[in-house]
Design a protein around this motif. Structure first.
Motif, short mmCIF file in Angstrom:
data_model
loop_
_atom_site.label_atom_id
_atom_site.label_comp_id
_atom_site.label_asym_id
_atom_site.label_seq_id
_atom_site.Cartn_x
_atom_site.Cartn_y
_atom_site.Cartn_z
N ARG A 249 0.84 -1.20 0.00
CA ARG A 249 0.00 0.00 0.00
C ARG A 249 0.88 1.25 0.00
N PHE A 250 0.68 2.09 -1.02
CA PHE A 250 1.29 3.41 -1.05
C PHE A 250 0.24 4.42 -0.61
N GLY A 251 0.57 5.25 0.38
CA GLY A 251 -0.37 6.20 0.93
C GLY A 251 -0.83 7.24 -0.09
N GLU B 258 9.34 0.61 -3.83
CA GLU B 258 8.76 -0.50 -3.06
C GLU B 258 9.12 -0.40 -1.58
N ARG B 259 10.29 0.10 -1.25
CA ARG B 259 10.74 0.14 0.14
C ARG B 259 9.89 1.07 1.00
N GLU B 260 9.20 2.05 0.40
CA GLU B 260 8.39 2.97 1.19
C GLU B 260 6.94 2.51 1.32
N ALA B 261 6.58 1.40 0.69
CA ALA B 261 5.21 0.90 0.78
C ALA B 261 5.01 0.11 2.06
N GLU B 262 3.81 0.14 2.56
CA GLU B 262 3.41 -0.68 3.71
C GLU B 262 2.89 -2.02 3.20
N VAL B 263 3.36 -3.11 3.80
CA VAL B 263 2.83 -4.43 3.46
C VAL B 263 1.57 -4.64 4.31
#
Length: 445
Positions: free
Chosen positions: A210-212, A228-233
């Motif tokens: 999820r990207f805010g 991808e590293r800044e996305a929440e799983v």
């Protein structure tokens, strides 16, 4: 509300599933109790002959990609071809985005994008992108596509692209691995199913990122690329995720093309329900398409006017089919049917949960227009009896067939107008509740 990944979309491992999935395509899906299913369309000339599906907002018209054609199937089952692709092309994706009266579909391998207006019946061609896998519209109507345009020449170029009317497309998210489904939430968040590049897909290796909304807005406006590293799983440990959808209760639905399972989260959360909506079976489940409903929801025993789900399945060998899934409302009949003189009266509840509890509600007034009388854990409970009058509540239970039988004796000597409705539940510690259709019976002296 449809997400439409591609059979032909390069950058995905779909074609390899031919080697591993079971060859049997059941005529009907094994849906949970309180639901009914029917086959809307079936193609038996090969596993790829029926490659994509979409549905309009009403759920009456279904659109399918069959070889080089886009066909419309109306509520009476009549088929009309609305577009034919050029020779040598196949449908890359077919989508009706949520809240949109248009179909989007692409050509593979050319990558051309088409927009078909469902109200006007017109189609126009737009600049597309190669290897498009899924499409959704951004908060301002932006066309976002999940794609790996350079596959297989160059690895690591996949992700999400913002399509430009002039063809100056711009990547807004970079995500490792093959193309996967994407979804824009009503709040503006971007969801993406990150896939494993290995085949068969290692169990539990698929994650929903999820990207805010704030960062998505920045990326759409020309800001930094989403990484991808800044996305929440938000969901992890999935065996597969070929398509993503949100329903009217805020549940995220995920389809598994390998096992045939359909998973979903609990309402308004990212927590997976303990049991899949569809258990693994003999077919792969590809697309998930919702039609909009009214206040009723796509839940067990709800009114038939609620949301409608369409599923595209394949056995990866010979068959493909589109299934329509809707709530199954319990029925209520009596014998005598409408007028009863002195003597025995039988009231029968049909399509209740097998071995589940059933309560027959009786009122000394004819049924009234139904409305949700209360909400239980976000689920409306519909009542068609006058709540201002006292109700008789008669407990019972359903047989394994889902039928509950109630009997009483009318002694005669008076006239009365009765209204009946059944309250049903699934057995277990966390039952699903619902009501039947109402029934009117006149007692005669």
């Amino acid at each position: 509300m449809n997400r439409s990944p591609s059979f032909a979309g390069a950058g995905h491992w779909a074609g390899a599933l031919v080697l591993a999935c079971a060859p049997f395509l059941p005529a009907q899906l094994q849906v949970p109790e309180g639901f009914a299913t029917q086959v809307v369309h079936r193609e038996s000339s090969g596993p790829y002959s029926l490659s994509h599906c979409a549905v309009d907002a009403s759920g009456r018209n279904v659109y399918v990609a069959v070889r080089q054609r886009i066909d419309e199937i109306d509520g009476q089952g009549l088929i009309r071809t609305i577009h034919v692709l050029p020779a040598g092309q196949a449908t890359g994706l077919l989508v009706r985005p949520r809240g949109c009266d248009a179909l989007y579909f692409t050509e593979y391998p050319a990558g051309r994008l088409h927009r078909h207006d469902l109200r006007l019946g017109t189609t126009r061609t737009l600049p597309g992108i190669r290897n498009a896998f899924d499409l959704d519209l951004g908060p301002g109507g932006e066309v976002l596509v999940a794609a790996a345009p350079d596959w297989p020449v160059q690895a690591g170029t996949g992700g999400v692209w913002l399509l430009d009317p002039a063809g100056l497309h711009r990547q807004i998210a970079r995500i490792a691995g093959p193309s996967g489904p994407l979804l824009l939430t009503p709040g503006g968040d971007l969801l993406f199913a990150a896939q494993s590049a290995a085949y068969p897909t290692p169990p539990g290796s698929v994650r929903i990122l999820r990207f805010g909304a704030a960062r998505v807005g920045q990326a759409l406006g020309g800001g930094p690329l989403l990484e991808e590293r800044e996305a929440e799983v938000v969901v992890a440990g999935l065996d597969g995720a070929y398509d993503l959808e949100l329903d009217d209760r805020g549940r995220l639905w995920m389809s598994d093309p390998q096992t045939g399972a359909v998973r979903r989260t609990r309402p308004g959360t990212w927590q997976l329900e303990a049991q899949p909506f569809l258990a693994p079976g003999g077919s792969g489940v590809l697309q998930i398409a919702f039609a909009d409903g009214d206040a009723a929801t796509l839940d067990p025993f709800q009114p038939e006017s609620g949301g409608v789900l369409h599923l595209l399945t394949t056995d990866w060998q010979t068959h493909g089919a589109v299934h329509r899934v809707r709530a199954l409302r319990p029925g209520l009949i009596s014998s005598p049917a409408t007028h009863a003189g002195p003597g025995p009266v039988r009231v029968v509840v049909q399509d209740a949960a097998a071995l589940g509890p059933v309560w027959l509600l009786a009122s000394m007034r004819a049924p009234v227009p139904e409305r949700p009388c209360l909400w239980l854990d976000g689920l409306p409970l519909w009542l068609g009896l006058d709540p201002s009058l006292a109700l008789a509540v008669i407990p019972g239970s359903a047989a394994a067939s889902g039928v509950a039988d109630f009997r009483f004796l009318h002694p005669g000597g008076f006239t009365a107008e009765l209204g009946f409705q059944a309250l049903v539940a699934t057995p277990g510690l966390a039952p699903a509740l619902g009501t039947s259709r109402t029934h009117r019976l006149i007692l005669q002296p």
